[in-house]
Design an enzyme around this catalytic site. Structure first.
Site, short mmCIF file in Angstrom:
data_model
loop_
_atom_site.label_atom_id
_atom_site.label_comp_id
_atom_site.label_asym_id
_atom_site.label_seq_id
_atom_site.Cartn_x
_atom_site.Cartn_y
_atom_site.Cartn_z
N GLN A 239 26.15 27.74 -8.85
CA GLN A 239 26.87 27.03 -8.20
C GLN A 239 26.26 26.07 -7.28
O GLN A 239 26.92 25.13 -6.69
CB GLN A 239 27.86 27.71 -7.20
N LYS B 5 29.42 24.48 -16.07
CA LYS B 5 29.69 24.14 -14.77
C LYS B 5 29.06 22.83 -14.55
O LYS B 5 29.42 22.44 -13.13
CB LYS B 5 29.36 25.36 -13.86
#
Length: 425
Positions: free
Chosen positions: A221, A244
């Site tokens: 992240q 991502k």
């Protein structure tokens, strides 16, 4: 000055590279007679789970299949040579992106989870035993928590957890107590996928190294949306996933310090990762190939490199600034709405996501209502069940932002949350 005027780059121009953002959603996609008039604009706020892929990345993948599709490192013919060069250079792109010393320190995996398992099995099974401990945080993703938990059971090593404060940050006094002379590995998430907390990885690395331990950073992240340099963080291992960060699924990367990777045995065995094989013995290929058994994810690796080049063209500092702007705006607007509990640090001190619950509304019901308004969010435990237990909730809703999201989309989220709140009141 309006929030839109604070955008650090031309968001509209970026959105043009993502045709999927122009989709209309709604109705029953399995029904041949659905009324298209009921469709609404897609507002995609589930980027912490999977981001979208821009046209230049799709084009790079398509060009591989159309122009030089071939296996790597196994053929003398031109297509194999071209594919091999492109695949090897993709490792170089990743290495430069995260500040590694070279392609030898970059292993391509399927995702962050496989990277975590690679280290846990190839290093952990050999190095851990009774009396040792591995230190995690209470906000770990299951990719880290479950993996080290199971390795602890296999080796007899203790698994400890650094506590999270009421503000959603790591209790660093507890970290200093938990990380001791018997700590062999600290594995910590860089940015929490539930709380949005940005953890002090370099400080944790110092605690680990002072006690002759290692540190693994789960950067799934963080690498997609902010500058990350493995040397600055002083980590021994770091992992992230391509899907991502505007890349394809099925590709991730593990960074490891070269001397550590050299000392570790392979995680998988077979073709590609060997140097010499007899009926009695085998020897291994040089780094990074000794950890990439079988036909690798060639197109995906090339796509990951293209995604990195796309992100670098926008600018990682500017992407971080944009995400922070949207996260703070969303945090403030949801707070002002009333009846909303937000988890994690303040809006000006978090990564680009907001996890929350609406009073009297289950997160799954909230997500269903928001879907009717075209707003796509995540609902559930976000692969952090123990953390949700600590928070005292079974599930939460999560809106997560990326470089192509806008203030107007945050407004659409808030309006839909208000409608759901009033519906269940």
């Amino acid at each position: 000055m309006g929030v839109q005027e604070q955008y650090p780059f031309d968001v509209a121009a970026v959105r043009d590279d993502f045709p999927i953002l122009d989709r209309l959603v709604g109705g029953d996609p399995t029904s041949p007679g659905q009324d298209e008039a009921d469709d609404v604009d897609l507002v995609y706020l589930d980027n912490a789970a999977t981001s979208h892929t821009p046209d230049p990345v799709v084009d790079a993948i398509a060009d591989y299949y159309r122009s030089y599709n071939s296996n790597v490192h196994r053929g003398i013919h031109q297509l194999s040579q071209e594919a091999s060069v492109a695949y090897e250079e993709a490792h170089d792109v990743v290495a430069d992106f995260i500040g590694a010393n070279g392609r030898e320190e970059v292993i391509f995996t399927k995702n962050t989870t496989e990277a975590m398992n690679l280290v846990a099995y190839a290093w952990g099974l050999e190095e851990l035993g009774p009396g040792d401990n591995v230190v995690l945080t209470q906000m770990e993703h299951h990719a880290s928590l479950v993996t080290w938990q199971q390795i602890g059971k296999k080796t007899g090593a203790e698994v400890r957890f650094i506590e999270v404060t009421d503000e959603g940050t790591l209790d660093m006094a507890d970290a200093e107590a938990k990380i001791d002379d018997d700590t062999e590995m600290v594995s910590a998430v860089h940015v929490s996928n539930t709380l949005g907390t940005i953890n002090p990885i370099r400080e944790l690395a110092e605690l680990a190294h002072d006690r002759d331990g290692l540190i693994f950073a789960d950067a799934a992240q963080s690498v997609p949306n902010r500058p990350v340099d493995v040397a600055d963080l002083d980590v021994d291992f770091l992992a992230f996933s391509g899907h991502k960060m505007c890349g394809p699924t099925g590709i991730g990367a593990l960074y490891g310090r070269e001397e550590l990777l050299e000392s570790m045995g392979p995680y998988l065995y077979g073709g590609e990762m060997i140097r010499k094989v007899t009926f009695e013995e085998s020897t291994w290929e040089d780094l990074p190939w000794k950890f990439e058994a079988g036909t690798p994810s060639i197109a995906q690796g090339i796509g990951l490199a293209a995604a990195i080049e796309y992100l670098e063209e926008v600018g990682m500092e500017r992407i971080e600034e944009h995400e922070s702007l949207l996260a703070e705006y969303a945090h403030d607007r949801l707070t002002d709405l009333g009846g909303v509990e937000i988890y994690g640090p303040p809006g000006d001190d978090r990564g680009g996501l907001v996890a929350f619950n609406v009073e009297g509304v289950h997160a799954h019901d909230l997500s269903s209502v928001l879907n009717d308004y075209g707003v796509a969010i995540r609902a559930g435990d976000h692969c952090t069940q123990p953390l949700h237990d600590e928070l005292g909730v079974a599930a939460s809703a999560r809106a997560s932002f990326y470089l192509y999201n806008t203030v107007e989309e945050v407004d659409a989220l808030v309006d839909a949350v208000r409608e759901a709140r009033d519906l269940f009141a």
